[in-house]
Motif scaffolding. Structure first.
Motif, short mmCIF file in Angstrom:
data_model
loop_
_atom_site.label_atom_id
_atom_site.label_comp_id
_atom_site.label_asym_id
_atom_site.label_seq_id
_atom_site.Cartn_x
_atom_site.Cartn_y
_atom_site.Cartn_z
N VAL A 165 0.83 -1.21 0.00
CA VAL A 165 0.00 0.00 0.00
C VAL A 165 0.86 1.25 0.00
O VAL A 165 0.67 2.17 -0.82
CB VAL A 165 -0.94 0.00 1.22
CG1 VAL A 165 -1.66 1.35 1.32
CG2 VAL A 165 -1.97 -1.12 1.11
N LEU A 166 1.83 1.33 0.90
CA LEU A 166 2.64 2.54 1.01
C LEU A 166 3.49 2.76 -0.24
O LEU A 166 3.62 3.89 -0.73
CB LEU A 166 3.52 2.46 2.26
CG LEU A 166 2.76 2.36 3.59
CD1 LEU A 166 3.74 2.29 4.76
CD2 LEU A 166 1.80 3.52 3.79
N ASP A 167 4.06 1.66 -0.76
CA ASP A 167 4.84 1.79 -1.99
C ASP A 167 3.96 2.17 -3.17
O ASP A 167 4.36 2.96 -4.04
CB ASP A 167 5.58 0.48 -2.29
CG ASP A 167 6.66 0.17 -1.26
OD1 ASP A 167 7.07 1.08 -0.52
OD2 ASP A 167 7.08 -1.00 -1.20
N GLY A 168 2.74 1.62 -3.20
CA GLY A 168 1.82 1.96 -4.27
C GLY A 168 1.41 3.42 -4.25
O GLY A 168 1.27 4.06 -5.31
N LEU A 169 1.22 3.97 -3.06
CA LEU A 169 0.91 5.40 -2.96
C LEU A 169 2.06 6.25 -3.47
O LEU A 169 1.84 7.25 -4.17
CB LEU A 169 0.58 5.76 -1.51
CG LEU A 169 -0.71 5.18 -0.93
CD1 LEU A 169 -0.81 5.44 0.56
CD2 LEU A 169 -1.94 5.75 -1.64
N ARG A 170 3.29 5.85 -3.16
CA ARG A 170 4.46 6.60 -3.62
C ARG A 170 4.56 6.56 -5.15
O ARG A 170 4.86 7.58 -5.80
CB ARG A 170 5.73 6.05 -3.00
CG ARG A 170 5.90 6.39 -1.52
CD ARG A 170 7.31 6.04 -1.04
NE ARG A 170 7.50 6.30 0.37
CZ ARG A 170 7.78 7.48 0.90
NH1 ARG A 170 7.89 8.55 0.10
NH2 ARG A 170 7.96 7.62 2.19
#
Length: 259
Positions: free
Chosen positions: A177-182
């Protein structure tokens, strides 16, 4: 939902075994403490504990202080406990952080590794914060982790495999999730409300995180003790009926000024 008093909530927690004499046996708790101390990263729940907790007696001491398990190392089998007063104390701390999020109209991400029990807890909290003006994170589509998918229901991120929602301790769905947001150049959350590896990994990556944890999941309590995780609420995270958590939800949202 009727809003229980503190005393009424404590009684309810004990009666439904969310706290008090819980279902998780003592030997299971101690086995998990030992595995964490031995460096088994499955039990670190996304946190990086290094060699700081290599003595399982130190882990037991934290769990006795913050969760309310029996502090006697000679007690090896049988009943173990969660102190309901510690549960409500932690709910009050979580409520203070939720109140801050509402006041600042923060961007908040909800996630659970226990969809069979805690999905409604997180979903109702997300709905209350959305009504208060918070931006509830909508996760990117197409995220994969641990040979499955990261999806979202009722504003709560969950792990799905084989057309079923899975119980997971893994931090990899939160990484996704966090990498996808970035990748999409979207802002990261100001706050994560979660459990298991979702909460631990968010905290480890420097995001304010609060979460729920059972008495056999010591890592989040250690994370709170070290100041990495802001709040760990001790409770049995999968009791007989998910509706048993409804008075807890009502108490939390009222304490946060969200009702």
């Amino acid at each position: 939902m009727p809003i229980p008093s503190r005393a009424a909530l404590v009684e309810h927690l004990v009666r439904t075994r969310i706290a008090g004499d819980v279902a998780t046996p003592r030997d299971n708790n101690l086995a998990h403490y030992r595995k964490l101390a031995n460096g088994d990263r499955h039990y670190w729940l996304g946190l990086e504990l290094g060699e700081r907790w290599a003595d399982e007696q130190d882990v037991l001491a934290v769990m006795a202080e913050r969760c309310g398990v029996n502090d006697d190392p000679a007690h090896r089998v049988g009943q173990d406990t969660i102190d309901p007063e510690l549960t409500v104390d932690a709910l009050d701390r979580m409520a203070a952080r939720l109140r801050k999020a509402a006041a600042g109209r923060e961007r908040v991400l909800f996630a659970t590794g226990h969809p069979g029990a805690l999905l409604d807890v997180h979903g109702r909290t997300a709905a209350a914060l959305r009504a208060a003006g918070c931006d509830i994170v909508r996760i990117p589509g197409g995220l994969v982790a641990d040979e499955g998918y990261v999806v979202q229901f009722a504003d709560v991120a969950v792990f799905e495999r084989g057309a079923s929602l899975w119980h997971t301790h893994s931090p990899e769905p939160m990484n996704a999730v966090l990498d996808g947001l970035r990748v999409l150049d979207q802002p990261l959350p100001d706050l994560v409300v979660a459990d298991h590896g979702w909460a631990g990994r968010a905290a480890q990556r420097g995001i304010d995180a609060v979460g729920y944890a059972d008495c056999n999941d010591p890592a989040l309590f250690i994370g709170e003790a070290e100041g990495t995780l802001q709040v760990a609420v001790p409770l049995d995270d999968h009791v007989l009926d998910p509706r048993f958590y409804e008075p807890l939800i009502a108490y939390l949202l009222n304490a946060a000024g969200l009702l």
